[in-house]
Design a protein around this motif. Structure first.
Motif, PDB file in Angstrom:
ATOM      1  N   ALA A  17       0.852  -1.190   0.000  1.00  0.00           N
ATOM      2  CA  ALA A  17       0.000   0.000   0.000  1.00  0.00           C
ATOM      3  C   ALA A  17       0.890   1.243   0.000  1.00  0.00           C
ATOM      4  N   GLN A  18       0.619   2.147  -0.896  1.00  0.00           N
ATOM      5  CA  GLN A  18       1.454   3.329  -1.043  1.00  0.00           C
ATOM      6  C   GLN A  18       1.069   4.394  -0.020  1.00  0.00           C
ATOM      7  N   GLU A  19       2.069   4.966   0.588  1.00  0.00           N
ATOM      8  CA  GLU A  19       1.882   6.035   1.552  1.00  0.00           C
ATOM      9  C   GLU A  19       1.826   7.360   0.788  1.00  0.00           C
ATOM     10  N   VAL A  20       0.942   8.242   1.201  1.00  0.00           N
ATOM     11  CA  VAL A  20       0.846   9.553   0.568  1.00  0.00           C
ATOM     12  C   VAL A  20       2.082  10.361   0.968  1.00  0.00           C
ATOM     13  N   VAL A  21       2.761  10.898  -0.012  1.00  0.00           N
ATOM     14  CA  VAL A  21       3.967  11.687   0.239  1.00  0.00           C
ATOM     15  C   VAL A  21       3.561  13.144   0.444  1.00  0.00           C
ATOM     16  N   GLN A  22       3.948  13.678   1.599  1.00  0.00           N
ATOM     17  CA  GLN A  22       3.665  15.073   1.927  1.00  0.00           C
ATOM     18  C   GLN A  22       4.894  15.919   1.602  1.00  0.00           C
ATOM     19  N   THR A  23       4.668  17.163   1.272  1.00  0.00           N
ATOM     20  CA  THR A  23       5.760  18.076   0.938  1.00  0.00           C
ATOM     21  C   THR A  23       6.380  18.671   2.194  1.00  0.00           C
ATOM     22  N   VAL A  24       7.520  19.309   2.014  1.00  0.00           N
ATOM     23  CA  VAL A  24       8.184  20.009   3.123  1.00  0.00           C
ATOM     24  C   VAL A  24       7.259  21.099   3.656  1.00  0.00           C
ATOM     25  N   GLU A  25       6.643  21.846   2.753  1.00  0.00           N
ATOM     26  CA  GLU A  25       5.727  22.921   3.170  1.00  0.00           C
ATOM     27  C   GLU A  25       4.568  22.366   3.990  1.00  0.00           C
ATOM     28  N   TRP A  26       4.038  21.209   3.590  1.00  0.00           N
ATOM     29  CA  TRP A  26       2.932  20.606   4.326  1.00  0.00           C
ATOM     30  C   TRP A  26       3.373  20.257   5.744  1.00  0.00           C
ATOM     31  N   PHE A  27       4.552  19.669   5.878  1.00  0.00           N
ATOM     32  CA  PHE A  27       5.065  19.318   7.210  1.00  0.00           C
ATOM     33  C   PHE A  27       5.343  20.569   8.043  1.00  0.00           C
ATOM     34  N   LYS A  28       5.743  21.680   7.397  1.00  0.00           N
ATOM     35  CA  LYS A  28       5.948  22.927   8.139  1.00  0.00           C
ATOM     36  C   LYS A  28       4.633  23.424   8.724  1.00  0.00           C
ATOM     37  N   GLU A  29       3.539  23.248   7.982  1.00  0.00           N
ATOM     38  CA  GLU A  29       2.233  23.730   8.411  1.00  0.00           C
ATOM     39  C   GLU A  29       1.520  22.771   9.371  1.00  0.00           C
ATOM     40  N   HIS A  30       2.021  21.558   9.521  1.00  0.00           N
ATOM     41  CA  HIS A  30       1.392  20.543  10.377  1.00  0.00           C
ATOM     42  C   HIS A  30       2.432  19.975  11.349  1.00  0.00           C
ATOM     43  N   PRO A  31       2.765  20.726  12.402  1.00  0.00           N
ATOM     44  CA  PRO A  31       3.830  20.291  13.312  1.00  0.00           C
ATOM     45  C   PRO A  31       3.530  18.985  14.051  1.00  0.00           C
ATOM     46  N   ALA A  32       2.281  18.707  14.375  1.00  0.00           N
ATOM     47  CA  ALA A  32       1.962  17.455  15.078  1.00  0.00           C
ATOM     48  C   ALA A  32       2.232  16.256  14.172  1.00  0.00           C
ATOM     49  N   GLU A  33       1.830  16.356  12.912  1.00  0.00           N
ATOM     50  CA  GLU A  33       2.076  15.272  11.962  1.00  0.00           C
ATOM     51  C   GLU A  33       3.573  15.134  11.678  1.00  0.00           C
ATOM     52  N   ARG A  34       4.281  16.274  11.639  1.00  0.00           N
ATOM     53  CA  ARG A  34       5.733  16.239  11.421  1.00  0.00           C
ATOM     54  C   ARG A  34       6.414  15.511  12.574  1.00  0.00           C
ATOM     55  N   LYS A  35       5.993  15.812  13.794  1.00  0.00           N
ATOM     56  CA  LYS A  35       6.573  15.165  14.975  1.00  0.00           C
ATOM     57  C   LYS A  35       6.310  13.661  14.962  1.00  0.00           C
ATOM     58  N   ALA A  36       5.088  13.279  14.596  1.00  0.00           N
ATOM     59  CA  ALA A  36       4.744  11.857  14.528  1.00  0.00           C
ATOM     60  C   ALA A  36       5.555  11.158  13.439  1.00  0.00           C
ATOM     61  N   GLN A  37       5.715  11.808  12.295  1.00  0.00           N
ATOM     62  CA  GLN A  37       6.486  11.210  11.194  1.00  0.00           C
ATOM     63  C   GLN A  37       7.942  11.055  11.593  1.00  0.00           C
ATOM     64  N   LEU A  38       8.505  12.057  12.254  1.00  0.00           N
ATOM     65  CA  LEU A  38       9.900  11.973  12.680  1.00  0.00           C
ATOM     66  C   LEU A  38      10.095  10.863  13.706  1.00  0.00           C
ATOM     67  N   ALA A  39       9.134  10.684  14.596  1.00  0.00           N
ATOM     68  CA  ALA A  39       9.219   9.595  15.581  1.00  0.00           C
ATOM     69  C   ALA A  39       9.211   8.244  14.871  1.00  0.00           C
ATOM     70  N   LYS A  40       8.352   8.118  13.874  1.00  0.00           N
ATOM     71  CA  LYS A  40       8.277   6.879  13.087  1.00  0.00           C
ATOM     72  C   LYS A  40       9.601   6.649  12.359  1.00  0.00           C
ATOM     73  N   CYS A  41      10.145   7.688  11.759  1.00  0.00           N
ATOM     74  CA  CYS A  41      11.400   7.574  11.012  1.00  0.00           C
ATOM     75  C   CYS A  41      12.563   7.211  11.932  1.00  0.00           C
ATOM     76  N   ASN A  42      12.591   7.805  13.110  1.00  0.00           N
ATOM     77  CA  ASN A  42      13.679   7.547  14.053  1.00  0.00           C
ATOM     78  C   ASN A  42      13.586   6.162  14.688  1.00  0.00           C
ATOM     79  N   SER A  43      12.386   5.571  14.670  1.00  0.00           N
ATOM     80  CA  SER A  43      12.236   4.237  15.244  1.00  0.00           C
ATOM     81  C   SER A  43      12.858   3.160  14.359  1.00  0.00           C
ATOM     82  N   ASN A  44      13.017   3.442  13.070  1.00  0.00           N
ATOM     83  CA  ASN A  44      13.619   2.486  12.144  1.00  0.00           C
ATOM     84  C   ASN A  44      14.389   3.239  11.057  1.00  0.00           C
ATOM     85  N   PRO A  45      15.475   3.905  11.425  1.00  0.00           N
ATOM     86  CA  PRO A  45      16.180   4.744  10.452  1.00  0.00           C
ATOM     87  C   PRO A  45      16.822   3.956   9.314  1.00  0.00           C
TER      88      PRO A  45
END
Length: 86
Positions: A17-45
């Protein structure tokens, strides 16, 4: 035998299943989602660090940190003063 083949193919399709790719600007405007994505990324770098959403979330986070600090200031231009004294 055909039923097993269909089950395998359906299972493969669901696993990819393909994950929707968000832009840098989108992550700048959505700090909670950015924080969650970074936590996910850091859990399995090893697997996720190079994925587009991890890269974009990281860039948005870096950009927001630098903008809070005033950004990178350009250095003053160099000037040359001619010294005719010998």
């Amino acid at each position: 035998m055909m039923l097993a083949l269909v089950a395998v193919l359906v299972g493969c399709k669901e696993g990819n299943a393909q994950e929707v790719v968000q832009t840098v600007e989108w992550f700048k405007e959505h700090p909670a989602e950015r924080k969650a994505q970074l936590a996910k990324c850091n859990s399995n770098p090893g697997e996720l660090a190079a994925k587009p959403n991890c890269v974009n979330a990281s860039r948005a986070d870096s950009s927001s940190v630098w903008s809070k600090r005033g950004g990178i200031k350009a250095p003053a231009p160099l000037t040359f003063e001619k010294n005719d004294k010998k």
